[in-house]
Design a protein around this motif. Structure first.
Motif, PDB file in Angstrom:
ATOM      1  N   THR A  47       0.848  -1.190   0.000  1.00  0.00           N
ATOM      2  CA  THR A  47       0.000   0.000   0.000  1.00  0.00           C
ATOM      3  C   THR A  47       0.882   1.238   0.000  1.00  0.00           C
ATOM      4  O   THR A  47       1.925   1.254   0.644  1.00  0.00           O
ATOM      5  CB  THR A  47      -0.913   0.016   1.247  1.00  0.00           C
ATOM      6  OG1 THR A  47      -1.716  -1.164   1.243  1.00  0.00           O
ATOM      7  CG2 THR A  47      -1.829   1.226   1.271  1.00  0.00           C
ATOM      8  N   ASP A  49       0.606   5.869  -0.526  1.00  0.00           N
ATOM      9  CA  ASP A  49      -0.109   7.097  -0.843  1.00  0.00           C
ATOM     10  C   ASP A  49       0.594   7.755  -2.020  1.00  0.00           C
ATOM     11  O   ASP A  49       1.806   7.610  -2.200  1.00  0.00           O
ATOM     12  CB  ASP A  49      -0.085   8.061   0.350  1.00  0.00           C
ATOM     13  CG  ASP A  49      -0.928   7.578   1.523  1.00  0.00           C
ATOM     14  OD1 ASP A  49      -1.760   6.680   1.334  1.00  0.00           O
ATOM     15  OD2 ASP A  49      -0.735   8.107   2.630  1.00  0.00           O
ATOM     16  N   TYR A  52      -2.752  10.964  -6.172  1.00  0.00           N
ATOM     17  CA  TYR A  52      -4.148  10.646  -6.473  1.00  0.00           C
ATOM     18  C   TYR A  52      -4.925  10.162  -5.261  1.00  0.00           C
ATOM     19  O   TYR A  52      -6.140  10.164  -5.269  1.00  0.00           O
ATOM     20  CB  TYR A  52      -4.218   9.571  -7.561  1.00  0.00           C
ATOM     21  CG  TYR A  52      -3.688  10.031  -8.888  1.00  0.00           C
ATOM     22  CD1 TYR A  52      -4.441  10.854  -9.707  1.00  0.00           C
ATOM     23  CD2 TYR A  52      -2.422   9.652  -9.311  1.00  0.00           C
ATOM     24  CE1 TYR A  52      -3.957  11.302 -10.932  1.00  0.00           C
ATOM     25  CE2 TYR A  52      -1.926  10.080 -10.534  1.00  0.00           C
ATOM     26  CZ  TYR A  52      -2.690  10.901 -11.332  1.00  0.00           C
ATOM     27  OH  TYR A  52      -2.196  11.336 -12.533  1.00  0.00           O
ATOM     28  N   GLY A  53      -4.250   9.676  -4.247  1.00  0.00           N
ATOM     29  CA  GLY A  53      -4.887   9.104  -3.071  1.00  0.00           C
ATOM     30  C   GLY A  53      -4.112   7.887  -2.609  1.00  0.00           C
ATOM     31  O   GLY A  53      -2.886   7.852  -2.706  1.00  0.00           O
ATOM     32  N   GLN A  54      -4.816   6.874  -2.150  1.00  0.00           N
ATOM     33  CA  GLN A  54      -4.155   5.659  -1.664  1.00  0.00           C
ATOM     34  C   GLN A  54      -4.318   4.523  -2.668  1.00  0.00           C
ATOM     35  O   GLN A  54      -5.391   4.342  -3.238  1.00  0.00           O
ATOM     36  CB  GLN A  54      -4.720   5.228  -0.319  1.00  0.00           C
ATOM     37  CG  GLN A  54      -3.928   4.089   0.297  1.00  0.00           C
ATOM     38  CD  GLN A  54      -4.394   3.757   1.687  1.00  0.00           C
ATOM     39  OE1 GLN A  54      -5.495   3.247   1.863  1.00  0.00           O
ATOM     40  NE2 GLN A  54      -3.570   4.064   2.666  1.00  0.00           N
ATOM     41  N   THR A  56      -3.669   0.328  -3.146  1.00  0.00           N
ATOM     42  CA  THR A  56      -3.389  -0.963  -2.528  1.00  0.00           C
ATOM     43  C   THR A  56      -3.261  -1.997  -3.636  1.00  0.00           C
ATOM     44  O   THR A  56      -4.130  -2.109  -4.500  1.00  0.00           O
ATOM     45  CB  THR A  56      -4.513  -1.382  -1.553  1.00  0.00           C
ATOM     46  OG1 THR A  56      -4.625  -0.378  -0.544  1.00  0.00           O
ATOM     47  CG2 THR A  56      -4.222  -2.717  -0.908  1.00  0.00           C
ATOM     48  N   LYS A  86      -6.471  -1.620  -5.916  1.00  0.00           N
ATOM     49  CA  LYS A  86      -7.575  -0.811  -5.430  1.00  0.00           C
ATOM     50  C   LYS A  86      -7.022   0.597  -5.234  1.00  0.00           C
ATOM     51  O   LYS A  86      -6.067   0.792  -4.489  1.00  0.00           O
ATOM     52  CB  LYS A  86      -8.110  -1.354  -4.117  1.00  0.00           C
ATOM     53  CG  LYS A  86      -9.238  -0.531  -3.536  1.00  0.00           C
ATOM     54  CD  LYS A  86      -9.685  -1.083  -2.210  1.00  0.00           C
ATOM     55  CE  LYS A  86     -10.684  -0.153  -1.563  1.00  0.00           C
ATOM     56  NZ  LYS A  86     -10.938  -0.521  -0.173  1.00  0.00           N
ATOM     57  N   ALA A  87      -7.597   1.561  -5.916  1.00  0.00           N
ATOM     58  CA  ALA A  87      -7.149   2.943  -5.798  1.00  0.00           C
ATOM     59  C   ALA A  87      -8.300   3.785  -5.240  1.00  0.00           C
ATOM     60  O   ALA A  87      -9.401   3.752  -5.777  1.00  0.00           O
ATOM     61  CB  ALA A  87      -6.704   3.478  -7.148  1.00  0.00           C
ATOM     62  N   THR A  88      -8.007   4.487  -4.162  1.00  0.00           N
ATOM     63  CA  THR A  88      -8.970   5.390  -3.574  1.00  0.00           C
ATOM     64  C   THR A  88      -8.532   6.794  -3.936  1.00  0.00           C
ATOM     65  O   THR A  88      -7.612   7.339  -3.348  1.00  0.00           O
ATOM     66  CB  THR A  88      -9.024   5.238  -2.032  1.00  0.00           C
ATOM     67  OG1 THR A  88      -9.242   3.866  -1.725  1.00  0.00           O
ATOM     68  CG2 THR A  88     -10.105   6.071  -1.416  1.00  0.00           C
ATOM     69  N   PHE A  89      -9.155   7.351  -4.972  1.00  0.00           N
ATOM     70  CA  PHE A  89      -8.741   8.660  -5.457  1.00  0.00           C
ATOM     71  C   PHE A  89      -9.299   9.755  -4.563  1.00  0.00           C
ATOM     72  O   PHE A  89     -10.476   9.738  -4.213  1.00  0.00           O
ATOM     73  CB  PHE A  89      -9.191   8.863  -6.900  1.00  0.00           C
ATOM     74  CG  PHE A  89      -8.537   7.901  -7.851  1.00  0.00           C
ATOM     75  CD1 PHE A  89      -7.175   7.969  -8.104  1.00  0.00           C
ATOM     76  CD2 PHE A  89      -9.270   6.902  -8.476  1.00  0.00           C
ATOM     77  CE1 PHE A  89      -6.560   7.094  -8.978  1.00  0.00           C
ATOM     78  CE2 PHE A  89      -8.656   6.016  -9.359  1.00  0.00           C
ATOM     79  CZ  PHE A  89      -7.304   6.119  -9.601  1.00  0.00           C
ATOM     80  N   ALA A  90      -8.429  10.693  -4.222  1.00  0.00           N
ATOM     81  CA  ALA A  90      -8.805  11.805  -3.326  1.00  0.00           C
ATOM     82  C   ALA A  90      -9.635  12.832  -4.058  1.00  0.00           C
ATOM     83  O   ALA A  90      -9.665  12.967  -5.213  1.00  0.00           O
ATOM     84  CB  ALA A  90      -7.555  12.464  -2.762  1.00  0.00           C
TER      85      ALA A  90
END
Length: 90
Positions: A47, A49, A52-54, A56, A86-90
């Motif tokens: 994982t 940062d 774009y965000g986090q 994994t 898995k991308a968590t875009f901010a």
């Protein structure tokens, strides 16, 4: 691109951007924005940062090589078609 190769490409020198292939898009991540890199004890999950965000990344095989190459900033490409990303875009 050889589909039998590792799901990431490396260079012998630092790389300014990482190209990440995702299911619905391609993104370029500034290497100097990659921060807080962690891995599970078995290296099946990495994982980090970024701008774009986090992100994994999970695999059924060890990602220790990817972890080490991220440390050296030599990753050119991460192929999300071969890894679960898995991308968590901010």
């Amino acid at each position: 691109m050889n589909l039998d190769a590792k799901p990431w490409d490396i260079l012998k020198k630092p790389c300014p951007r990482v190209w990440m292939l995702l299911g619905d898009k391609n993104i370029l991540i500034k290497t100097d924005s990659i921060d807080k890199i962690t891995a599970s004890t078995d290296f099946l999950t990495v994982t980090f940062d970024c701008e774009y965000g986090q992100v994994t990344i999970a695999s059924s095989e060890s990602l220790q090589g990817l972890f080490e190459e991220l440390q050296m900033e030599r990753i050119r490409l991460i192929d999300g078609r071969k890894l679960k990303i898995k991308a968590t875009f901010a």
